[in-house]
Scaffold this active site. Structure first.
Site, mmCIF file in Angstrom:
data_model
loop_
_atom_site.group_PDB
_atom_site.id
_atom_site.type_symbol
_atom_site.label_atom_id
_atom_site.label_comp_id
_atom_site.label_asym_id
_atom_site.label_seq_id
_atom_site.Cartn_x
_atom_site.Cartn_y
_atom_site.Cartn_z
ATOM 1 N N ARG A 225 -41.238 40.062 34.427
ATOM 2 C CA ARG A 225 -40.883 41.450 34.150
ATOM 3 C C ARG A 225 -41.929 42.044 33.211
ATOM 4 O O ARG A 225 -42.448 41.348 32.321
ATOM 5 C CB ARG A 225 -39.504 41.556 33.484
ATOM 6 C CG ARG A 225 -38.333 41.303 34.422
ATOM 7 C CD ARG A 225 -38.161 42.416 35.453
ATOM 8 N NE ARG A 225 -36.965 42.258 36.252
ATOM 9 C CZ ARG A 225 -36.930 41.769 37.503
ATOM 10 N NH1 ARG A 225 -38.046 41.392 38.099
ATOM 11 N NH2 ARG A 225 -35.790 41.688 38.160
ATOM 12 N N HIS A 273 -44.752 45.619 42.294
ATOM 13 C CA HIS A 273 -43.499 44.853 42.200
ATOM 14 C C HIS A 273 -43.046 44.415 43.599
ATOM 15 O O HIS A 273 -41.915 44.687 44.013
ATOM 16 C CB HIS A 273 -42.397 45.677 41.508
ATOM 17 C CG HIS A 273 -41.244 44.825 41.033
ATOM 18 N ND1 HIS A 273 -40.512 45.109 39.912
ATOM 19 C CD2 HIS A 273 -40.700 43.697 41.540
ATOM 20 C CE1 HIS A 273 -39.567 44.197 39.745
ATOM 21 N NE2 HIS A 273 -39.658 43.324 40.737
HETATM 22 P P1 NAP Z 1 -34.129 31.127 36.857
HETATM 23 O O1 NAP Z 1 -33.871 30.197 37.985
HETATM 24 O O2 NAP Z 1 -32.973 31.593 36.044
HETATM 25 O O3 NAP Z 1 -35.208 30.422 35.915
HETATM 26 C C1 NAP Z 1 -35.569 30.952 34.697
HETATM 27 C C2 NAP Z 1 -36.489 29.975 33.987
HETATM 28 O O4 NAP Z 1 -36.924 30.573 32.766
HETATM 29 C C3 NAP Z 1 -35.781 28.663 33.611
HETATM 30 O O5 NAP Z 1 -36.652 27.586 33.731
HETATM 31 C C4 NAP Z 1 -35.427 28.895 32.145
HETATM 32 O O6 NAP Z 1 -35.303 27.705 31.365
HETATM 33 C C5 NAP Z 1 -36.626 29.673 31.684
HETATM 34 N N1 NAP Z 1 -36.317 30.441 30.479
HETATM 35 C C6 NAP Z 1 -35.393 31.408 30.306
HETATM 36 N N2 NAP Z 1 -35.387 31.837 29.030
HETATM 37 C C7 NAP Z 1 -36.311 31.104 28.379
HETATM 38 C C8 NAP Z 1 -36.770 31.066 27.037
HETATM 39 N N3 NAP Z 1 -36.258 31.855 26.092
HETATM 40 N N4 NAP Z 1 -37.731 30.175 26.722
HETATM 41 C C9 NAP Z 1 -38.247 29.348 27.657
HETATM 42 N N5 NAP Z 1 -37.867 29.343 28.955
HETATM 43 C C10 NAP Z 1 -36.907 30.204 29.308
HETATM 44 O O7 NAP Z 1 -34.858 32.445 37.359
HETATM 45 P P2 NAP Z 1 -35.765 32.610 38.674
HETATM 46 O O8 NAP Z 1 -34.902 32.760 39.857
HETATM 47 O O9 NAP Z 1 -36.804 31.570 38.665
HETATM 48 O O10 NAP Z 1 -36.401 34.048 38.390
HETATM 49 C C11 NAP Z 1 -37.179 34.295 37.255
HETATM 50 C C12 NAP Z 1 -37.460 35.777 37.112
HETATM 51 O O11 NAP Z 1 -38.409 36.209 38.075
HETATM 52 C C13 NAP Z 1 -36.285 36.716 37.383
HETATM 53 O O12 NAP Z 1 -35.390 36.762 36.276
HETATM 54 C C14 NAP Z 1 -36.979 38.033 37.599
HETATM 55 O O13 NAP Z 1 -37.169 38.704 36.368
HETATM 56 C C15 NAP Z 1 -38.334 37.631 38.164
HETATM 57 N N6 NAP Z 1 -38.485 38.029 39.567
HETATM 58 C C16 NAP Z 1 -39.526 38.831 39.901
HETATM 59 C C17 NAP Z 1 -39.708 39.205 41.219
HETATM 60 C C18 NAP Z 1 -40.883 40.038 41.621
HETATM 61 O O14 NAP Z 1 -40.935 40.501 42.755
HETATM 62 N N7 NAP Z 1 -41.841 40.245 40.745
HETATM 63 C C19 NAP Z 1 -38.812 38.766 42.195
HETATM 64 C C20 NAP Z 1 -37.766 37.974 41.812
HETATM 65 C C21 NAP Z 1 -37.595 37.598 40.488
HETATM 66 P P3 NAP Z 1 -34.168 26.609 31.707
HETATM 67 O O15 NAP Z 1 -34.649 25.942 32.988
HETATM 68 O O16 NAP Z 1 -34.201 25.706 30.552
HETATM 69 O O17 NAP Z 1 -32.898 27.358 31.900
HETATM 70 C C1 GLV Z 2 -36.859 41.289 41.811
HETATM 71 O O1 GLV Z 2 -37.607 41.649 40.969
HETATM 72 C C2 GLV Z 2 -35.706 40.476 41.559
HETATM 73 O O2 GLV Z 2 -35.356 40.285 40.400
HETATM 74 O O3 GLV Z 2 -35.098 40.013 42.543
#
Ligand code: NAP
Ligand code: GLV
Length: 310
Positions: A225, A273
Site C-alpha cells: 500500500r 495499482h
Molecule cells: P497476509 O496473508 O495477511 O500476509 C501479511 C504478511 O505481512 C504476513 O506475513 C504478516 O506477518 C506480515 N506482517 C503484517 N504486519 C506486520 C508487521 N507489523 N511487521 C512485520 N510483518 C508484518 O496478506 P497478503 O494476502 O499477503 O496481502 C498483503 C497485502 O498486499 C494486502 O494487505 C494488500 O495491502 C496488498 N495487496 C496489493 C495488491 C495490489 O494489486 N497491489 C493486491 C492484493 C493485495 P505474519 O505472517 O507473522 O502474520
Molecule cells: C488489492 O489491492 C487488494 O487488496 O486486493
C-alpha cells in the site's frame, strides 16, 4: 437471506451484482444505497464502504471484503461488534502478484530499462547480468502473497529472505521477524519487495531509517500500500543514489496526482495499482460459499483480526 453490496465506486457495483447472480439468479441482492429494510441484511460485500454505514444492520452475520487488503474496513471507527470480517484469498490474485513481482525483479536484474534506452539510440551494448545465485530478494510480508511470490523468485535461482510479524521457518528462505530483526534482514538485500498489509505498525515503515539499512544501489518494489512509504524519503534515497530505482504500484492518493514527483522521475516505474486484482468470476463463488457457510452456522473463512489489523 439478503446480501448488500456496497462498493466505493458505484459503477462497479453492477459488475459484482452480475457476478453473484451468475451463480444464483435467485439471490436477494441489495445494491447500496437501496437497502430497503435494514433488518433483511445478513451479509455485506464491501470495498471502501461508507464509514459508519454497517451498524445499520441488526441481523448482520458476516462482512466480506472484495479484496485482500482490509485497511478500508478497519479505518471505520464504527464497525458492528462481533461480526466476522472475511477477506479474499484467491489463487488467481496470488498468481497475478507473483507475476508482477517476477516481472519487475527480472526487469531490473536483466537491466531492461537500460537496454530499451540503448535500443532507442540504436546502440548495440551489452550489460552482463548479475548472478541470480548471488542476488538476494527480500520480502516485507510473508503471507499469502509474499510467500508465493518468494517461492517463484527462488525457483529462478535467486536467494530469498523474508520479514514477518511472527517467527517462521521456511525451506530455502532466510526468515526474520519483528522490529529487532528488520535491520539484519535489510542489510543483505539487492531488491526489497513490500507485500505488507496496511496497519498502524506498517504505516510509513518504508522511511529514511529503513532505506538507510539497505545496501547502496538496491532496488525497491512496492505492491503493498502507498501509505507504507514516506514518499519524500523514497525520493531522497533515489536522488542520492542510495536506491538505483523503484517500481511502485500503490500510492498515498490513487490515481496518482498529475503533479506528483514520481511521474517524471527517471528511476521510478509506475503501475496503476494493477499488480493483482479480484475478478467477479473468481471471487464471487468463494464469497457466496463463505456467506452460506456462516449463515448455516460454520465459522467464516479467511477471517481478519481487528486486533492486528489484517
Ligand atoms: P497476509 O496473508 O495477511 O500476509 C501479511 C504478511 O505481512 C504476513 O506475513 C504478516 O506477518 C506480515 N506482517 C503484517 N504486519 C506486520 C508487521 N507489523 N511487521 C512485520 N510483518 C508484518 O496478506 P497478503 O494476502 O499477503 O496481502 C498483503 C497485502 O498486499 C494486502 O494487505 C494488500 O495491502 C496488498 N495487496 C496489493 C495488491 C495490489 O494489486 N497491489 C493486491 C492484493 C493485495 P505474519 O505472517 O507473522 O502474520
Ligand atoms: C488489492 O489491492 C487488494 O487488496 O486486493
Amino acid at each position: 437471506m439478503a446480501i448488500l453490496i456496497q462498493i466505493g465506486e458505484f459503477h462497479f457495483q453492477e459488475i459484482w451484482r452480475d457476478g453473484f447472480l451468475a451463480i444464483d439468479p435467485n439471490l436477494d441482492l441489495r445494491i447500496w444505497p437501496d437497502v430497503d429494510n435494514p433488518d433483511d441484511i445478513e451479509a455485506v460485500v464491501v470495498w471502501h464502504h461508507v464509514q459508519g454505514s454497517l451498524t445499520a444492520f441488526p441481523n448482520l452475520k458476516v462482512i466480506c471484503n472484495l479484496g485482500a487488503g482490509v485497511e478500508a474496513i478497519f479505518k471505520d471507527p464504527d464497525l458492528p461488534v462481533g461480526v466476522p470480517i472475511a477477506r479474499v484469498v484467491d489463487p488467481r490474485l496470488t498468481r497475478s502478484m507473483a507475476e508482477y513481482v517476477v516481472l519487475h525483479v527480472l526487469r531490473y536484474h536483466r537491466h531492461f530499462a537500460e537496454t530499451q534506452q540503448f535500443q532507442a539510440g540504436k546502440q548495440w551494448r551489452y550489460i552482463a547480468p548479475d548472478d541470480a545465485a548471488a542476488t538476494t530478494i527480500g520480502f516485507l510480508g510473508l503471507g499469502e502473497l509474499g510467500l508465493f511470490a518468494a517461492d517463484k523468485v527462488r525457483a529462478m535461482g535467486f536467494k530469498v529472505a523474508g520479514w514477518s510479524r511472527s517467527a517462521k521457518s521456511i525451506d530455502g528462505v532466510a526468515t526474520f521477524h519483528g522490529a529487532d530483526e528488520l535491520t539484519p534482514f535489510l542489510q543483505s538485500l539487492k531488491m526489497l519487495v513490500c507485500l505488507l498489509p496496511l496497519t498502524e505498525q506498517t504505516t510509513g515503515i518504508v522511511n529514511a531509517r529503513m532505506l538507510a539499512d539497505l545496501p547502496d544501489d538496491s532496488y525497491f518494489i512496492n505492491a503493498g500500500r502507498g501509505q507504507q512509504v514516506v514518499d519524500a524519503d523514497l525520493l531522497a534515497a533515489l536522488d542520492s543514489g542510495k536506491l538505483s530505482g523503484a517500481t511502485l504500484d500503490v500510492f498515498h492518493t490513487e490515481p496518482l496526482p498529475d503533479d506528483h514527483a514520481y511521474w517524471g522521475h527517471p528511476k521510478v516505474t509506475i503501475t496503476p495499482h494493477n499488480a493483482a486484482d479480484s475478478f467477479p468470476e473468481d471471487v464471487c463463488p468463494q464469497i457466496l460459499e463463505n456467506i452460506k457457510g456462516v449463515l448455516s452456522g460454520k465459522p467464516a473463512k479467511n477471517v481478519v483480526e481487528a486486533g492486528r489489523g489484517y
